[in-house]
Design a protein around this motif. Structure first.
Motif, PDB file in Angstrom:
ATOM      1  N   PHE A 130       0.949  -1.370  -0.078  1.00  0.00           N
ATOM      2  CA  PHE A 130       0.052   0.041   0.096  1.00  0.00           C
ATOM      3  C   PHE A 130       1.069   1.343   0.042  1.00  0.00           C
ATOM      4  CE2 PHE A 130      -2.292  -3.478   2.090  1.00  0.00           C
ATOM      5  CZ  PHE A 130      -3.320  -3.774   1.507  1.00  0.00           C
ATOM      6  N   ASN A 131       0.323   2.413   0.445  1.00  0.00           N
ATOM      7  CA  ASN A 131       1.193   3.639   0.426  1.00  0.00           C
ATOM      8  C   ASN A 131       1.397   4.376   1.443  1.00  0.00           C
ATOM      9  OD1 ASN A 131      -1.696   4.101  -1.782  1.00  0.00           O
ATOM     10  ND2 ASN A 131       0.464   3.980  -2.559  1.00  0.00           N
ATOM     11  N   SER A 132       0.752   3.953   2.668  1.00  0.00           N
ATOM     12  CA  SER A 132       1.024   4.502   3.937  1.00  0.00           C
ATOM     13  C   SER A 132       0.870   3.632   5.265  1.00  0.00           C
ATOM     14  CB  SER A 132       0.227   5.962   4.096  1.00  0.00           C
ATOM     15  OG  SER A 132      -1.134   5.491   4.522  1.00  0.00           O
ATOM     16  N   GLY A 133       1.247   3.896   6.391  1.00  0.00           N
ATOM     17  CA  GLY A 133       1.114   2.937   7.546  1.00  0.00           C
ATOM     18  C   GLY A 133      -0.126   3.137   7.878  1.00  0.00           C
ATOM     19  N   ALA A 134      -0.957   3.953   7.908  1.00  0.00           N
ATOM     20  CA  ALA A 134      -2.394   4.075   8.433  1.00  0.00           C
ATOM     21  C   ALA A 134      -3.257   3.122   7.205  1.00  0.00           C
ATOM     22  CB  ALA A 134      -3.116   5.263   8.369  1.00  0.00           C
ATOM     23  N   VAL A 135      -2.791   3.430   6.132  1.00  0.00           N
ATOM     24  CA  VAL A 135      -3.628   2.218   5.280  1.00  0.00           C
ATOM     25  C   VAL A 135      -3.088   0.906   5.428  1.00  0.00           C
ATOM     26  CG1 VAL A 135      -3.952   1.788   2.726  1.00  0.00           C
ATOM     27  CG2 VAL A 135      -4.035   4.169   3.612  1.00  0.00           C
ATOM     28  N   ALA A 136      -2.070   0.616   5.650  1.00  0.00           N
ATOM     29  CA  ALA A 136      -1.468  -0.786   5.855  1.00  0.00           C
ATOM     30  C   ALA A 136      -2.300  -1.208   7.080  1.00  0.00           C
ATOM     31  CB  ALA A 136      -0.059  -0.746   6.449  1.00  0.00           C
ATOM     32  N   ILE A 292       0.308 -11.141  11.654  1.00  0.00           N
ATOM     33  CA  ILE A 292       0.274 -10.176  10.828  1.00  0.00           C
ATOM     34  C   ILE A 292       1.254  -8.768  11.169  1.00  0.00           C
ATOM     35  CG2 ILE A 292      -1.008  -8.312   9.405  1.00  0.00           C
ATOM     36  CD1 ILE A 292      -3.229 -10.226   9.580  1.00  0.00           C
ATOM     37  N   ILE A 293       1.902  -8.399  10.282  1.00  0.00           N
ATOM     38  CA  ILE A 293       2.862  -7.255  10.770  1.00  0.00           C
ATOM     39  C   ILE A 293       2.728  -6.110   9.612  1.00  0.00           C
ATOM     40  CG2 ILE A 293       4.817  -8.263   9.552  1.00  0.00           C
ATOM     41  CD1 ILE A 293       6.732  -7.182  11.439  1.00  0.00           C
ATOM     42  N   THR A 294       2.545  -4.741  10.202  1.00  0.00           N
ATOM     43  CA  THR A 294       2.494  -3.637   9.200  1.00  0.00           C
ATOM     44  C   THR A 294       3.643  -2.947   9.228  1.00  0.00           C
ATOM     45  OG1 THR A 294       1.339  -2.371  10.834  1.00  0.00           O
ATOM     46  CG2 THR A 294      -0.099  -3.625   9.531  1.00  0.00           C
ATOM     47  N   MET A 295       4.016  -2.621   8.007  1.00  0.00           N
ATOM     48  CA  MET A 295       5.348  -1.827   7.659  1.00  0.00           C
ATOM     49  C   MET A 295       4.890  -0.651   6.849  1.00  0.00           C
ATOM     50  SD  MET A 295       7.201  -5.474   6.948  1.00  0.00           S
ATOM     51  CE  MET A 295       5.573  -6.111   6.608  1.00  0.00           C
ATOM     52  N   ALA A 296       6.065   0.505   7.108  1.00  0.00           N
ATOM     53  CA  ALA A 296       5.955   1.516   6.378  1.00  0.00           C
ATOM     54  C   ALA A 296       7.243   2.330   6.537  1.00  0.00           C
ATOM     55  CB  ALA A 296       4.814   2.572   6.394  1.00  0.00           C
ATOM     56  N   LYS A 297       7.331   3.560   6.506  1.00  0.00           N
ATOM     57  CA  LYS A 297       8.451   4.379   6.981  1.00  0.00           C
ATOM     58  C   LYS A 297       9.648   4.007   6.508  1.00  0.00           C
ATOM     59  CE  LYS A 297       6.313   6.759  10.864  1.00  0.00           C
ATOM     60  NZ  LYS A 297       6.102   8.082  10.585  1.00  0.00           N
ATOM     61  N   GLY A 298      10.569   3.578   7.000  1.00  0.00           N
ATOM     62  CA  GLY A 298      11.970   3.255   6.557  1.00  0.00           C
ATOM     63  C   GLY A 298      12.066   2.233   5.538  1.00  0.00           C
ATOM     64  N   ILE A 299      11.025   1.520   5.193  1.00  0.00           N
ATOM     65  CA  ILE A 299      10.733   0.437   3.958  1.00  0.00           C
ATOM     66  C   ILE A 299      11.518   0.758   2.817  1.00  0.00           C
ATOM     67  CG2 ILE A 299       8.568   0.835   3.215  1.00  0.00           C
ATOM     68  CD1 ILE A 299       8.049  -1.867   3.041  1.00  0.00           C
ATOM     69  N   ALA A 300      11.423   2.012   2.306  1.00  0.00           N
ATOM     70  CA  ALA A 300      11.766   2.433   0.658  1.00  0.00           C
ATOM     71  C   ALA A 300      12.509   3.517   0.770  1.00  0.00           C
ATOM     72  CB  ALA A 300      10.493   2.662  -0.101  1.00  0.00           C
ATOM     73  N   GLY A 301      13.509   4.124   1.717  1.00  0.00           N
ATOM     74  CA  GLY A 301      14.478   5.197   1.533  1.00  0.00           C
ATOM     75  C   GLY A 301      13.671   6.370   1.376  1.00  0.00           C
ATOM     76  N   GLY A 302      12.629   6.728   1.709  1.00  0.00           N
ATOM     77  CA  GLY A 302      12.072   8.033   1.608  1.00  0.00           C
ATOM     78  C   GLY A 302      10.780   7.926   0.713  1.00  0.00           C
ATOM     79  N   LEU A 303      10.801   7.019  -0.343  1.00  0.00           N
ATOM     80  CA  LEU A 303       9.328   6.953  -0.868  1.00  0.00           C
ATOM     81  C   LEU A 303       8.167   6.322  -0.426  1.00  0.00           C
ATOM     82  CD1 LEU A 303      11.869   7.311  -3.143  1.00  0.00           C
ATOM     83  CD2 LEU A 303      10.289   6.329  -4.900  1.00  0.00           C
TER      84      LEU A 303
END
Length: 457
Positions: A130-136, A292-303
């Motif tokens: 997905f796009n953001s932590g909240a959506v995850a 289940i684990i949700t991820m975002a932020k550091g996953i893609a170097g700023g994208l």
């Protein structure tokens, strides 16, 4: 000392330099902003970024500030990381978007393959991007509800999970996320229940992690009923709530109870994941294996990219078309993620996070003993925070000291160090440096923070 494995090449000079702050160009941009940007979108710093690299943010007037925020734990591999730049440049020359739910591509699959290996547990896994932590988080809850046929979701005191309607309801802190003097963003999604977190510093009496878990479980069983609970949702280390590290044994006991009762255990690792705490995920510290684990932020170097990875038998209960989104798993973001993950491996950023922790704790423990307004220094890896409290005539109290916290943050910013505040009571400074920051630059930042702390005291 920084290990040989963590010696990235920097493009910008890694030194702090502050003159006019804010300078004329930032002042001009602020005037332009006031005419077109909604007042609800706020910024901590009054300066505008022109460049960033390693542990440095350079503004449009040439001021160089040390970055102890990483865009809220996003640019762990640097901003930008050379490998991420190269991967993005290559991808944008081919295609920037097709929508994976229409015309799929290899990058999405490759990211899912990496997450199947890196996330806790050796069971068969499935991933949705997905796009953001909240959506995850929203989609993790969707999966849990479909998989269990239940509706109730348990969240915790001091939790932060996002700004969408469901995740605002899951978040514990009202202002500014759920309401303000201007009004409420509610009503919020139903079937959300809150139970006490293990917060060792603020317990009325010392309580072991297992006992704190039993306290929460008793509330769930008595007030909700285990048979009605679809999921327990928890940050293994709470972020916005104040970098709260639960007592040892708390998370394993909750996970064991959830497994026994058929409740989906969701770990929200949006802020703590990807080497930030010295492990790939904060859950690894006690061997907790989330369903289940949700991820975002550091996953893609700023994208912008986020992910939900879970047990195959859970994730596959959702019907075809039930998960997705137009930009979910964008090909450019996927390319960035693969490069960021490889950088984490190449530079051994888990070890680097632990090195950062050792350096910060050595410095901060001495300061805490002397100033009398720090109740606790806590966190793990490069996710660290002092909690500021008020001091009485004879001893330090636990009364939150938001005023000192604001003063420290403002002082640091004026002297070229970007730090963030957080906490339910607004009295915590969070330190989230890029994991590629050099030792000398980190030491300089800690000098500034120490001086600001002493000034506030």
């Amino acid at each position: 000392m920084t290990s040989q494995a963590t010696q990235p090449q920097y493009r910008l000079e890694q030194t702090r330099k502050v003159s006019a702050f804010p300078g004329p160009k930032s002042t001009e941009l602020a005037a332009r902003r006031a005419k077109v940007i909604a007042s609800g979108v706020s910024s901590s710093a009054p300066v505008y970024v022109a460049d960033a690299d390693g542990g440095i943010i350079e503004d449009v007037d040439g001021n160089r500030s040390i970055d102890l925020g990483s865009g809220i734990a996003v640019t762990s591999v640097g901003a930008p990381a050379p490998a991420v730049v190269a991967a993005v440049q290559d991808q944008v020359q081919h295609f920037t978007h097709t929508c994976f739910t229409i015309s799929p591509y290899e990058g999405y699959v490759a990211v899912a393959e990496q997450l199947a290996v890196l996330t806790p547990g050796d069971h068969e896994k499935r991933t949705a991007l997905f796009n953001s932590g909240a959506v995850a988080v929203e989609n993790a809850v969707k999966v849990a509800r479909v998989a269990t046929g239940r509706t109730a979701v348990v969240a915790f005191d001091h939790a932060y999970h996002g700004r969408t309607n469901l995740t605002m309801g899951l978040t514990a802190k009202a202002n500014p996320y759920k309401s303000s003097p201007a009004g409420s963003f509610g009503p919020f999604a139903p079937e959300i229940y809150r139970v006490p977190m293990s917060f060792p510093f603020r317990e009325e009496a010392p309580i072991k992690g297992e006992d704190a878990a039993r306290r929460a479980i008793t509330m769930i069983e008595k007030q909700i009923g285990a048979e009605n609970v679809a999921a327990i949702l928890i940050e293994p280390i709470q972020g916005e709530g104040g970098f709260i590290v639960p007592a040892e044994g708390f998370l394993p006991a909750l996970a064991a109870w959830a497994r026994e009762k058929g409740v989906v255990f969701i770990a929200d690792e949006v802020q703590a994941g990807f080497c930030r705490t010295g492990d790939w995920f904060a859950s690894d510290h006690e061997g907790v294996v989330p369903d289940i684990i949700t991820m975002a932020k550091g996953i893609a170097g700023g994208l912008p990219l986020s992910a939900v990875t879970g047990r195959a038998e859970l994730m596959d209960t959702v019907h075809a078309g039930g998960l997705g989104g137009t930009h979910g798993g964008n090909p450019v973001a996927c390319a960035a993620a693969l490069a960021a993950i490889q950088t984490m491996k190449d530079l051994d950023l888990n070890s680097r996070a632990r090195e950062i922790e050792a350096q910060v704790r050595e410095r901060r423990s001495k300061v805490a003993e002397e100033v009398g307004i720090i109740g606790e220094e806590r966190g793990r890896g490069a996710m660290l925070a002092p909690e500021f409290v008020k001091s009485g005539p004879a001893e330090t109290t636990k009364e939150p000291n938001a005023e000192a916290t604001k003063a420290v943050a403002a002082n640091c910013l004026e002297n070229g160090v970007v730090i963030l505040t957080c906490g339910t009571y607004g009295n915590v400074v969070r330190l989230l440096p890029p994991l590629v920051i050099g030792d000398e630059l980190l030491a300089d930042a800690l000098d500034v923070l120490e001086a600001a702390t002493r000034a506030a005291a």
